[in-house]
Design a protein around this motif. Structure first.
Motif, short mmCIF file in Angstrom:
data_model
loop_
_atom_site.label_atom_id
_atom_site.label_comp_id
_atom_site.label_asym_id
_atom_site.label_seq_id
_atom_site.Cartn_x
_atom_site.Cartn_y
_atom_site.Cartn_z
N LYS A 116 -7.33 0.17 2.12
CA LYS A 116 -7.96 0.58 0.87
C LYS A 116 -7.51 -0.27 -0.33
CE LYS A 116 -9.15 5.26 2.27
NZ LYS A 116 -8.48 5.52 3.56
N PRO A 117 -6.21 -0.56 -0.47
CA PRO A 117 -5.83 -1.35 -1.65
C PRO A 117 -6.48 -2.73 -1.67
CG PRO A 117 -3.88 -0.51 -0.53
CD PRO A 117 -5.05 -0.20 0.34
N SER B 173 -9.47 -3.41 -0.14
CA SER B 173 -10.93 -3.37 -0.06
C SER B 173 -11.60 -2.65 -1.23
CB SER B 173 -11.35 -2.71 1.25
OG SER B 173 -10.74 -3.39 2.35
N LEU B 174 -11.03 -1.52 -1.66
CA LEU B 174 -11.65 -0.82 -2.78
C LEU B 174 -11.52 -1.71 -4.02
CD1 LEU B 174 -10.39 2.85 -2.23
CD2 LEU B 174 -12.35 1.69 -1.22
N CYS C 127 0.84 -1.20 0.00
CA CYS C 127 0.00 0.00 0.00
C CYS C 127 0.87 1.25 0.00
CB CYS C 127 -0.93 0.03 1.22
SG CYS C 127 -0.06 0.01 2.81
#
Lengths: 386, 405
Positions: free
Chosen positions: B353-354, B356-357, B125
């Motif tokens: 975020k990396p 989950s998005l 990330c």
């Protein structure tokens, strides 16, 4: 003349003010006139290269409408800039662009690129994976290759790009940023001649139109403002502030701050003061010069290598600002991470600061006003105490 | 089923050895604090630790420590210390609790030993870059970043060259901290040990292809600690050999991880550390075995011993979190097929975020291309304040019910 009425100080400002009501109208007109347009977000997309391909790069800003379409693709814990960008794309509001270019900044933008490519159905999509390290020859070599790859992608779609065109295009952009810088210098010299709203919007408008046209607009604006004679009335002088954050696209917030008695004398917004700083490298091959320019400019906190905090604190010092407003997008990791240390360094300097956190589409002007007023009161109190 | 039989399903005997291994590791690392001859380096989970091992530098993993704090339910208290210092509650909870632990020396092992320098690799990330920059300021120590360009389509040759060039810079950087200099032969030995350890770990995970599966991903989450922290050492190999033999025995005897395996599921994302045990029970009671996951396989990178630097540059650049959604889906699809999975459980992790998005899009791809249903649950890997236990449990039960029909 009374100071600080947004959009009303001169003819060019009122032209710019009209543009603000419909930010993409210029891009739509260009499209209707047959120009190709590519949308992009963030600071590491080489606008110069896109422009050299005969294409107008248009930077996408956040939008304050209540939006829902993003919800099927993004979780609510990513920033509202990414959410509104995706939402507008899914709603076909970007019917004037051929596609999008991403320049690799934060984790959210990295995934947004994939999601947009998969779902928005544009003909063109490119990722220029700029290095996260901005120092060292290895990073430079990589950047040069990556730029070459992007150039080939553009050429495959829009035809060959000559080196001469790249040189010309870079000259257009450097000249443009120089004029934005001049506007900031004018703001520092005569803060009463232009409000922060007009200043930042005047810089931002360049992202949304043909850049050479924007340069002409800035020239006219500078001429008009220089010839303007402004004598602030007693009590009309605003408290100089410095803004730190990513994109500043909240014009109503800026107007509110001006009304409350504060003005951004300079800022680190990536569509404002940070962008204006620019970096003009020495003579080099066109692509190498472009790579050096991209890597040498004031950095976004997503990038590693320069001493961003020292440079930023120096910039605040030099600006003469009496206080700092951290204007952060909720869920923006890179800016949030550096906030405590920057706040600490400002404290060491005796510069008070306040944090304002926003989400597009859910902006509460009242709570922001309270925070800005608190900062202004603190500054006034400190002044009296001295 | 009798209690004794239930125990038989649950208990992996090697667990005690693993706990001992990790305790020794942390004790040695803590003892090295302040010892000039034993430099301590804080390192991100996806970074090439082999360089440190080859140069006798002690690697310490804030992420592994984060998992430890999460499982011990001490994460929130530590995170609140960082929040009090101005770090937003929306930031990664590993980062928050780590900074809080650094400030207070708090947590189950009394905090990590002070680092002499930091090694960060952004293949997992961009957050780690910011997190480590703040650690560098806090401890006033140097930080080395290995930048592994994100792979949207395919790995470019020049991107691999860029990473390899940084590895060579890293060697020079490390030589500043150690008495000895870099020895290519020693590095090859470490790479070989790393390769062997990774091979054993991959073998163990692949034993879950058996029906019934001898282990669940909850077991893998616990037993992954050595491959993360001690990769490249001989002791990790001894440990995984023993673990592999034990799991193979379970396969031979037909011992299943879940008493009556009816459904085989795939887990996506970092575990919910504070809820590991409860979720393990919940799935097991329903006869649902999480046979594989996208997380523990991340350490199964391929190293060529003949050309360790370049092959590692390629391997470390193309791990699961450093590739586009389309490429992630390909890997997920391969796991679904290999492990004969009936459905997928995705942890939408506020802290990552990396990871989950993009899950919503991957979920759609899974459904349309494999026909397997997907459940997305909202949580955070260590911040239990955002976790709604009853809601998540209800959703899991409902999901399993739909598998039944």
């Amino acid at each position: 003349m009374k100071t600080g009425v947004p959009g009303k100080m001169c003819d060019t400002l009122s032209t710019l003010f009209d543009m603000r009501q419909d930010p993409y109208s210029g891009a739509r007109s260009l499209h209707a006139a047959g120009r190709s347009i590519l949308g992009y977000s963030c600071s590491y997309v080489p606008e110069e290269l896109i422009y050299a391909a005969g294409v107008v790069p248009v930077r996408i800003l956040g939008d304050n409408k209540q939006r829902v379409a993003w919800g099927g693709h993004l979780q609510n814990y990513c920033c509202s800039l990414s959410r509104s960008t995706l939402d507008m794309a899914l709603n076909k509001e970007f019917d004037f662009v051929d596609g999008f270019v991403f320049g690799h900044t934060c984790d959210t933008m990295q995934r947004l690129s994939d999601i947009l490519r998969i779902n928005a159905g544009f003909e063109f999509h490119a990722d220029l994976v700029a290095p996260s390290r901005l120092n060292g020859e290895a990073a430079f070599g990589y950047m040069l290759e990556e730029l070459g790859e992007f150039r080939s992608k553009l050429e495959a779609r829009y035809g060959p790009i000559s080196d001469e065109r790249i040189v010309e295009s870079m000259a257009v952009y450097h000249e443009n940023r120089k004029l934005v810088r001049k506007l900031y210098e004018l703001k520092k010299r005569s803060p009463g001649k232009i409000t922060s709203t007009d200043l930042i919007w005047a810089a931002t408008a360049g992202y949304l139109m043909d850049r050479a046209g924007h340069t002409r607009l800035l020239r006219a604006l500078l001429d008009e403002l220089e010839s303007l004679s402004v004598t602030p009335e007693p009590g009309d002088e605003k408290i100089p502030l410095f803004g730190i954050g990513s994109v500043m696209d909240q014009w109503e917030f800026l107007d509110m701050m001006e009304t409350a008695g504060g003005t951004f004398i300079n800022d680190d917004f990536c569509n404002g003061g940070r962008y204006a700083e620019d970096f003009v490298p020495g003579p080099d091959e066109p692509m190498a010069a472009l790579a050096r320019s991209l890597m040498g400019r004031a950095s976004c906190p997503c990038k590693h290598g320069g001493d961003r905090s020292t440079a930023l604190i120096d910039k605040v010092k030099y600006s003469g600002a009496a206080g700092v407003v951290f204007f952060l997008l909720k869920y923006c990791d890179p800016h949030s991470f550096e906030y405590p240390h920057l706040k600490y360094l400002l404290g060491e300097l005796g510069v008070p600061s306040i944090l304002v956190e926003i989400e597009h589409g859910a902006v509460s002007m009242e709570s922001m006003r309270t925070r800005i007023e608190a900062l202004l009161e603190t500054i006034k109190g400190l002044k009296q105490a001295r | 089923m009798g209690e004794e039989e239930k125990e038989l399903h649950k208990k992996i005997l090697a667990t005690d050895a693993m706990k001992q291994l990790m305790a020794t590791y942390y004790m040695e690392a803590k003892a090295a604090e302040g010892d000039d001859k034993k430099p301590v380096c804080w390192i991100t989970s996806g970074a090439p630790v082999e360089f440190l091992v080859a140069m006798d530098i002690i690697p310490v993993y804030p992420e592994n420590h984060g998992a430890l704090c999460g499982a011990a339910r001490m994460a929130v208290d530590l995170a609140e210390i960082a929040e009090g210092a101005g770090f937003s509650r929306d930031l990664c909870s590993y980062a928050r609790l780590d900074i809080g632990s650094a400030m207070s020396r708090g947590g189950p092992i009394g905090g990590l030993p002070r680092p002499d320098f930091l090694l960060c690799c952004n293949n997992i990330c961009g957050t780690v870059v910011k997190w480590y920059e703040e650690l560098a300021v806090y401890f006033n120590v140097p930080m080395f970043l290995i930048d592994t360009p994100f792979v949207h389509e395919s790995s470019r040759r020049y991107a691999i060259d860029y990473v390899a060039a940084q590895f060579r810079e890293l060697i020079e950087f490390l030589e500043e901290f150690t008495a000895g200099s870099y020895d290519a032969e020693r590095f090859r030995e470490v790479a070989l040990l790393s390769k062997e350890g990774i091979g054993l770990w991959s073998d163990i995970l692949r034993l879950s292809e058996n029906r019934p599966s001898p282990i669940t991903c909850f077991d893998a989450f616990i037993h992954m600690a050595p491959i993360v922290t001690l990769r490249g050492t001989a002791r990790v190999i001894d440990y995984y050999r023993a673990l592999k033999a034990e799991i193979e025995q379970r396969v031979e005897k037909g011992i299943s991880a879940v008493p009556e395996e009816r459904y085989r599921l795939l887990w996506d994302n970092i575990p919910i550390w504070y809820e590991l045990r409860n979720l393990g029970h919940l799935f097991a009671e329903q006869g649902a075995c999480l046979v594989a996951d996208t997380y523990t396989t991340a350490w199964a990178v391929e190293i060529e011993v003949d050309d360790p630097v370049n092959s590692m540059a390629r391997a470390y650049s193309s791990i699961y979190l450093n590739i586009s959604i389309d490429l992630m889906f390909k890997k997920v699809k391969a796991l679904i097929e290999r492990y004969s999975v009936d459905g997928v459980v995705m942890h939408s992790n506020r802290s990552c975020k990396p990871y989950s998005l993009g899950q919503y899009d991957i979920a759609r791809m899974i459904l349309s291309e494999t026909g397997k249903p997907v459940l997305v649950i909202e949580a955070d890997m260590t911040d239990s304040r955002v976790f709604s236990s009853s809601q998540v449990h209800d959703r899991i039960l409902a999901f399993i019910e739909t598998l039944h029909s």
